[in-house]
Enzyme design. Structure first.
Site, mmCIF file in Angstrom:
data_model
loop_
_atom_site.group_PDB
_atom_site.id
_atom_site.type_symbol
_atom_site.label_atom_id
_atom_site.label_comp_id
_atom_site.label_asym_id
_atom_site.label_seq_id
_atom_site.Cartn_x
_atom_site.Cartn_y
_atom_site.Cartn_z
ATOM 1 N N HIS A 139 1.021 -1.267 -0.061
ATOM 2 C CA HIS A 139 0.044 -0.077 -0.077
ATOM 3 C C HIS A 139 0.808 1.157 0.035
ATOM 4 C CE1 HIS A 139 -3.873 -2.013 0.664
ATOM 5 N NE2 HIS A 139 -3.166 -2.697 1.628
ATOM 6 N N HIS A 167 -0.793 -6.648 -5.290
ATOM 7 C CA HIS A 167 -0.900 -8.013 -4.642
ATOM 8 C C HIS A 167 -0.212 -9.043 -5.470
ATOM 9 C CE1 HIS A 167 -3.139 -11.946 -4.380
ATOM 10 N NE2 HIS A 167 -2.710 -11.867 -3.164
ATOM 11 N N ASN A 181 0.659 -13.259 -5.100
ATOM 12 C CA ASN A 181 0.607 -14.548 -4.182
ATOM 13 C C ASN A 181 1.004 -15.780 -5.384
ATOM 14 O OD1 ASN A 181 -1.012 -17.363 -3.323
ATOM 15 N ND2 ASN A 181 -0.210 -16.261 -1.516
ATOM 16 N N VAL A 182 2.060 -16.689 -4.827
ATOM 17 C CA VAL A 182 2.475 -17.909 -5.391
ATOM 18 C C VAL A 182 2.389 -18.915 -4.394
ATOM 19 C CG1 VAL A 182 3.582 -17.010 -7.587
ATOM 20 C CG2 VAL A 182 4.906 -17.079 -5.364
ATOM 21 N N ARG A 183 1.983 -20.101 -4.557
ATOM 22 C CA ARG A 183 1.855 -20.985 -3.618
ATOM 23 C C ARG A 183 1.781 -22.561 -4.060
ATOM 24 N NH1 ARG A 183 -2.877 -18.304 -4.227
ATOM 25 N NH2 ARG A 183 -4.790 -19.329 -5.087
ATOM 26 N N HIS A 199 -21.181 -7.930 -4.023
ATOM 27 C CA HIS A 199 -22.066 -7.215 -3.364
ATOM 28 C C HIS A 199 -22.021 -5.685 -3.926
ATOM 29 C CE1 HIS A 199 -18.316 -6.662 -1.169
ATOM 30 N NE2 HIS A 199 -18.748 -5.551 -0.675
ATOM 31 N N ARG A 240 -1.443 -17.814 11.698
ATOM 32 C CA ARG A 240 -1.053 -16.670 12.265
ATOM 33 C C ARG A 240 -2.066 -15.428 11.767
ATOM 34 N NH1 ARG A 240 3.409 -13.468 12.407
ATOM 35 N NH2 ARG A 240 4.562 -13.381 14.526
#
Length: 305
Positions: free
Chosen positions: A98, A108, A110-112, A177, A262
């Site tokens: 940010h 953003h 993400n790699v997983r 929404h 966590r």
């Protein structure tokens, strides 16, 4: 299982991203290494790296985690009901930045890798991740650059992947929404193993390695753009959409909270300053209105001249 090679890559990716971000910001990231104690719901370890009140980043973090648990949570098996209840192993790198300047987009990554370990059966391994851009003041050249970098990263793995993953991203990062995209998208994939372990892992690496080339040039172009209270106010308002998505829809956030992960690391993605207003609309003809009319809709950014 070939988990060590994935772990080594992810730790190296985190290290390279943090080094580049520290150089760009000038403020060191705080490092919080953690290990789950025996007897806790999840076992494993991780490393949370975070900066707050930096010159560039008002708040930003990059997490590595590697956990094992006795039962996959619902968020991980909604598309694989046959694996419900199986023990699992999961590892990944997740990043949210940010920036302070409203002209620099939030981003953003993400790699997983997930592995379900059903009793008496071979492990079921798949990859997921992606990256997406959330501007407050849109610039077409920035959007084109980000999407073209994503496209080029996926090109070696087949011509169908980028259009498929781009559409998936447009559909996933959508606030149902509000009937509104969170940002301008990027690429997103999940439950991916169709190229076999080696090629699927290589594809995930290509996405992770493309992050810095996709984002840092935009940062350098926009970080010194002048702004005032109007722009900061709009940034805080739009950050509210980010919070809504992460807490209501995001599978990574839900997985972490449902599996007993966590909390501080999971909620690292929350922006530091956010505002909400009742039924607010931007004034027609303003840069704020342009975000809605010109950017918050699916477009073929990579293919535009």
């Amino acid at each position: 299982m070939q988990t060590q090679v994935v772990r080594d890559y992810l730790l190296g990716l985190q290290q390279s991203i943090i080094a580049a971000l520290q150089a760009a910001d000038g403020k060191p990231f705080v490092t919080d290494a953690w290990t789950r104690a025996p007897g806790e719901r999840l076992q494993g370890d991780g490393r949370t790296q975070l900066v707050e009140e930096g010159a560039l980043l008002e708040r930003g973090g990059c997490n590595f985690s590697h956990v094992r648990g006795p039962q996959l949570p619902p968020s991980a098996t909604q598309h694989r009901p046959e694996l419900a209840g199986a023990p699992f192993e999961a590892m990944g790198v997740s990043l949210v930045l940010h920036p302070r300047n409203p002209h620099v987009p939030t981003v953003h990554l993400n790699v997983r890798m997930f592995a379900a370990l059903p009793e008496g059966k071979p492990p079921v391994v798949w990859f997921g991740g992606g990256m997406d851009l959330t501007p407050y003041y849109g610039v077409e050249a920035d959007a084109q650059h980000f999407h073209r970098t994503c496209r080029d990263a996926l090109a070696p793995f087949g011509p169908d992947l980028h259009p498929r993953f781009k559409q998936w991203c447009d559909e996933y990062f959508f606030l149902k929404h509000r009937n509104e995209p969170r940002g301008i998208g990027g690429v997103f994939f999940d439950d991916f193993a169709e190229l076999g372990f080696d090629r699927s892992f290589a594809m995930m690496r290509a996405v992770g390695d493309a992050f810095l080339p996709a984002y840092l040039p935009i940062v350098e172009r926009r970080r010194d753009t002048a702004y005032g209270e109007r722009e900061r106010d709009f940034q805080a308002y739009r950050r509210g959409r980010y919070v809504e998505f992460n807490l209501v829809f995001d599978r990574g956030t839900l997985f972490g909270l449902q599996s007993g992960g966590r909390t501080e690391s999971i909620l690292m993605s929350m922006p530091p300053v956010v505002k909400w207003r009742y039924d607010w609309q931007p004034e027609p003809g303003t840069p704020e209105a342009s975000l809605y009319s010109d950017f918050l809709r699916p477009r073929d950014w990579a293919g535009q001249a």
